[in-house]
Write a protein that holds these residues in place. Sequence first.
Motif, PDB file in Angstrom:
ATOM      1  N   ALA A   1     -13.984 -10.993   6.613  1.00 55.50           N
ATOM      2  CA  ALA A   1     -14.367  -9.611   6.300  1.00 55.50           C
ATOM      3  C   ALA A   1     -13.788  -8.613   7.300  1.00 55.50           C
ATOM      4  CB  ALA A   1     -15.882  -9.494   6.263  1.00 55.50           C
ATOM      5  N   VAL A   2     -12.609  -8.900   7.827  1.00 57.18           N
ATOM      6  CA  VAL A   2     -11.933  -8.010   8.767  1.00 57.18           C
ATOM      7  C   VAL A   2     -10.453  -7.975   8.414  1.00 57.18           C
ATOM      8  CG1 VAL A   2     -13.561  -8.267  10.694  1.00 57.18           C
ATOM      9  CG2 VAL A   2     -11.721  -9.941  10.383  1.00 57.18           C
ATOM     10  N   VAL A   3      -9.724  -7.108   9.100  1.00 56.27           N
ATOM     11  CA  VAL A   3      -8.299  -6.937   8.852  1.00 56.27           C
ATOM     12  C   VAL A   3      -7.571  -6.952  10.192  1.00 56.27           C
ATOM     13  CG1 VAL A   3      -6.542  -5.354   7.934  1.00 56.27           C
ATOM     14  CG2 VAL A   3      -8.734  -5.599   6.758  1.00 56.27           C
TER      15      VAL A   3
ATOM     16  N   LEU B   1      -9.238  -4.800  12.908  1.00 56.81           N
ATOM     17  CA  LEU B   1      -9.783  -3.607  12.266  1.00 56.81           C
ATOM     18  C   LEU B   1     -10.958  -3.978  11.370  1.00 56.81           C
ATOM     19  CD1 LEU B   1      -6.490  -1.808  11.131  1.00 56.81           C
ATOM     20  CD2 LEU B   1      -7.624  -1.722  13.356  1.00 56.81           C
ATOM     21  N   GLU B   2     -11.823  -3.008  11.153  1.00 54.88           N
ATOM     22  CA  GLU B   2     -12.982  -3.242  10.284  1.00 54.88           C
ATOM     23  C   GLU B   2     -12.574  -3.297   8.817  1.00 54.88           C
ATOM     24  OE1 GLU B   2     -17.474  -1.372   9.566  1.00 54.88           O
ATOM     25  OE2 GLU B   2     -16.009  -0.330  10.810  1.00 54.88           O
ATOM     26  N   ARG B   3     -11.568  -2.499   8.450  1.00 45.92           N
ATOM     27  CA  ARG B   3     -11.112  -2.432   7.057  1.00 45.92           C
ATOM     28  C   ARG B   3      -9.698  -1.872   7.025  1.00 45.92           C
ATOM     29  NH1 ARG B   3     -14.284   2.050   7.906  1.00 45.92           N
ATOM     30  NH2 ARG B   3     -16.184   0.954   7.352  1.00 45.92           N
ATOM     31  N   VAL B   4      -9.100  -1.909   5.841  1.00 45.27           N
ATOM     32  CA  VAL B   4      -7.815  -1.239   5.659  1.00 45.27           C
ATOM     33  C   VAL B   4      -8.066   0.269   5.614  1.00 45.27           C
ATOM     34  CG1 VAL B   4      -5.824  -0.929   4.148  1.00 45.27           C
ATOM     35  CG2 VAL B   4      -6.883  -3.186   4.351  1.00 45.27           C
ATOM     36  N   PRO B   5      -7.401   1.057   6.451  1.00 45.46           N
ATOM     37  CA  PRO B   5      -7.592   2.517   6.394  1.00 45.46           C
ATOM     38  C   PRO B   5      -7.318   3.037   4.990  1.00 45.46           C
ATOM     39  CG  PRO B   5      -6.372   1.913   8.368  1.00 45.46           C
ATOM     40  CD  PRO B   5      -6.481   0.661   7.538  1.00 45.46           C
ATOM     41  N   ARG B   6      -8.237   3.877   4.496  1.00 41.28           N
ATOM     42  CA  ARG B   6      -8.148   4.364   3.132  1.00 41.28           C
ATOM     43  C   ARG B   6      -7.537   5.752   3.075  1.00 41.28           C
ATOM     44  NH1 ARG B   6     -10.676   1.715  -0.789  1.00 41.28           N
ATOM     45  NH2 ARG B   6     -10.787   3.589  -2.061  1.00 41.28           N
TER      46      ARG B   6
ATOM     47  N   GLN C   1      -2.813   2.080  -4.013  1.00 41.87           N
ATOM     48  CA  GLN C   1      -3.049   3.119  -3.005  1.00 41.87           C
ATOM     49  C   GLN C   1      -3.969   2.613  -1.907  1.00 41.87           C
ATOM     50  OE1 GLN C   1      -1.768   6.239  -2.965  1.00 41.87           O
ATOM     51  NE2 GLN C   1      -3.265   7.702  -2.213  1.00 41.87           N
ATOM     52  N   ASN C   2      -5.034   1.928  -2.311  1.00 38.88           N
ATOM     53  CA  ASN C   2      -6.001   1.389  -1.361  1.00 38.88           C
ATOM     54  C   ASN C   2      -6.297  -0.059  -1.708  1.00 38.88           C
ATOM     55  OD1 ASN C   2      -6.765   3.816   0.316  1.00 38.88           O
ATOM     56  ND2 ASN C   2      -7.309   4.619  -1.702  1.00 38.88           N
ATOM     57  N   LEU C   3      -6.783  -0.795  -0.709  1.00 35.76           N
ATOM     58  CA  LEU C   3      -7.031  -2.222  -0.899  1.00 35.76           C
ATOM     59  C   LEU C   3      -8.220  -2.628  -0.042  1.00 35.76           C
ATOM     60  CD1 LEU C   3      -6.045  -5.005  -2.039  1.00 35.76           C
ATOM     61  CD2 LEU C   3      -4.671  -5.212   0.051  1.00 35.76           C
ATOM     62  N   THR C   4      -9.101  -3.455  -0.620  1.00 36.65           N
ATOM     63  CA  THR C   4     -10.224  -4.002   0.143  1.00 36.65           C
ATOM     64  C   THR C   4     -10.097  -5.518   0.177  1.00 36.65           C
ATOM     65  OG1 THR C   4     -11.728  -4.270  -1.745  1.00 36.65           O
ATOM     66  CG2 THR C   4     -11.694  -2.108  -0.647  1.00 36.65           C
ATOM     67  N   VAL C   5     -10.715  -6.100   1.202  1.00 36.89           N
ATOM     68  CA  VAL C   5     -10.699  -7.553   1.342  1.00 36.89           C
ATOM     69  C   VAL C   5     -11.390  -8.212   0.154  1.00 36.89           C
ATOM     70  CG1 VAL C   5     -11.613  -9.454   2.726  1.00 36.89           C
ATOM     71  CG2 VAL C   5     -10.530  -7.504   3.855  1.00 36.89           C
ATOM     72  N   ASN C   6     -12.486  -7.624  -0.309  1.00 37.18           N
ATOM     73  CA  ASN C   6     -13.229  -8.216  -1.430  1.00 37.18           C
ATOM     74  C   ASN C   6     -12.387  -8.241  -2.702  1.00 37.18           C
ATOM     75  OD1 ASN C   6     -15.508  -8.668   0.126  1.00 37.18           O
ATOM     76  ND2 ASN C   6     -16.477  -6.734  -0.428  1.00 37.18           N
ATOM     77  N   GLU C   7     -11.633  -7.173  -2.947  1.00 41.80           N
ATOM     78  CA  GLU C   7     -10.751  -7.140  -4.127  1.00 41.80           C
ATOM     79  C   GLU C   7      -9.731  -8.271  -4.067  1.00 41.80           C
ATOM     80  OE1 GLU C   7     -10.073  -2.638  -5.687  1.00 41.80           O
ATOM     81  OE2 GLU C   7      -9.369  -3.069  -3.653  1.00 41.80           O
TER      82      GLU C   7
ATOM     83  N   LEU D   1       0.861  -1.186   0.000  1.00 38.03           N
ATOM     84  CA  LEU D   1       0.000   0.000   0.000  1.00 38.03           C
ATOM     85  C   LEU D   1       0.893   1.231   0.000  1.00 38.03           C
ATOM     86  CD1 LEU D   1      -2.611  -1.192   2.644  1.00 38.03           C
ATOM     87  CD2 LEU D   1      -2.773  -1.314   0.163  1.00 38.03           C
ATOM     88  N   ASP D   2       0.790   2.006  -1.069  1.00 38.55           N
ATOM     89  CA  ASP D   2       1.697   3.137  -1.288  1.00 38.55           C
ATOM     90  C   ASP D   2       1.252   4.375  -0.505  1.00 38.55           C
ATOM     91  OD1 ASP D   2       3.826   4.482  -2.266  1.00 38.55           O
ATOM     92  OD2 ASP D   2       3.206   4.461  -4.363  1.00 38.55           O
TER      93      ASP D   2
END
Length: 259
Positions: A194-196, A148-153, A177-183, A87-88
């Motif tokens: 569905a968590v990080v 965490l609920e998600r990767v901070p965007r 730049q950003n990443l989601t679990v679904n991707e 993640l850049d």
Amino acid sequence: MSSTTRFSSRRSLLALIALGLLMILFVSLGRWQLDRAQERRALAEQIAHGREQAPVHVDSQVGLEHSSFWQTIALQGTWRGDLTVLLDNRNFKGKPGYWVATPFVLDQGTLTGSAILVLRGWLARQPGRPPRPPAVPGGPQHIEGELLERVPRLFELGASPLPATLPDPAGTLPVVQNLTVNELSARSGLKMQAVVLAQTSPSGALLTDWPDPNIDFEKNNGYALQWFGFALIALCAWLGVAWKWLRRTWRAPSTTRKA
């Protein structure tokens, strides 16, 4: 009514409309800031609640559903280093760098075979050199981190998509730049939780001093007060223009009769 009076009335009407729109805008911005303050206050309470909980070891009896966000949890499993993504633009104390994200395949009870995305740590950027995160250790591993609920965007103007398939057939290390679990799940075929997890246990040469999200809700309350102050000023100006307009309107008939 003379042409000068009509022009003055038209100008006053436009001023009243403009000031009315400004009042609506300022009040809306103030309310938005209050909503942001409430969101940040709720997040601060969630973080405090999670960190007050005792650490949990996820096993066949205790699953992730029993954990709270920001709570420390321990996991057993194996790394999928071939699916690492960087993640850049994730700075650390003013220094540019990357967050290293790697799936961790679980081997605990009902979670066996699924994976959780782990933020392993921060990697410094080396000017003129491609990023090379340290390899993950092989075999069964024990890790700890905050849930965490998600990767901070981060704010992103354009898309930085992952390769169509992971691992990348070209052998390149994906940098986004950003990443989601679904991707990540769609590209890799892994069954992802569905968590990080933000790893806090030792992670080799990577730094795991994670920044807290911005929870300064008092600043939003201050901004809201400023916007409501601007709305009050616009209201005072609106009343002043309205009063002058009414006075001219009342005087116009008597002036016409005298003429």
